[in-house]
Motif scaffolding. Sequence first.
Motif: not given
Length: 250
Positions: A45-46, A49-55, A57-60
């Motif tokens: 998730a971090a 968030a660091d990439i930002g924009g349209t990035a 996160f999904a737990a998988l």
Amino acid sequence: MTGRLEGKVALVTGAAQGHGLAEARAFAAEGAIVVLADVAVEAGAAAAADIGGTAEFAALDVSDEAAWRSVVDGIVARHGRLDVLLNNAARYRTGPLLDESPQSLARLADVNLYGPFLGIQAVAKPMTAGGGGSIINVSSTAGLTGYAGHGAYGLSKWALRGLTRVAAVELAPLGIRVTCLIPGAVAGPMLESNVPPEVLADPAHWAGTPLARAGRPEEVARAAVFLASDDSSYVTATELVVDGGSTGTG
């Protein structure tokens, strides 16, 4: 200037760190909507968030079939399509072949082989509905040659190359390309947790590698961008080795 992945939606597994994270960054920089997937929830998730924009996160857990369905269905619900799958998640362990047990081999194969298998199955339908796509399986030079201590890991990576070839043939009529990205030693947590720093810093350690160093995560990522993009539209059932020449000199 339009990025090479503009308008595409990509899913990258094992993206919380290492070259998986570098690949996710590169995909985003080239204009893709990128979903970073990992079992490391906080780190993943971090990273998104660091990439930002349209990035995102999904737990998988890639060994969980239901989890794959949930993540892929969520991506399609949010974005209407899925164009790229990068099967990067992997476990790495070394040890003598004679010390391996069927149970330890199965635990490693759950992620390194069964995970990509489930991923291919999960994304095939939405990719077909979108007119095709690109699936990239990340193997290893341990899947090209025999390294002492890499019995279980190497087996999983050799098998992944075979899975790539079969999937490429079967999915080609659906417009889906399937390729194999094969990194050598790449600087990052996986390598550094298994090889002492003094060994990595010793020039003698790289005597068998013409470029005489470890790869950088961004170098693997640039190769992944090529395989994900339309630049490789006539490329399938093949392997791209990014290893500084280490397997080309033996």
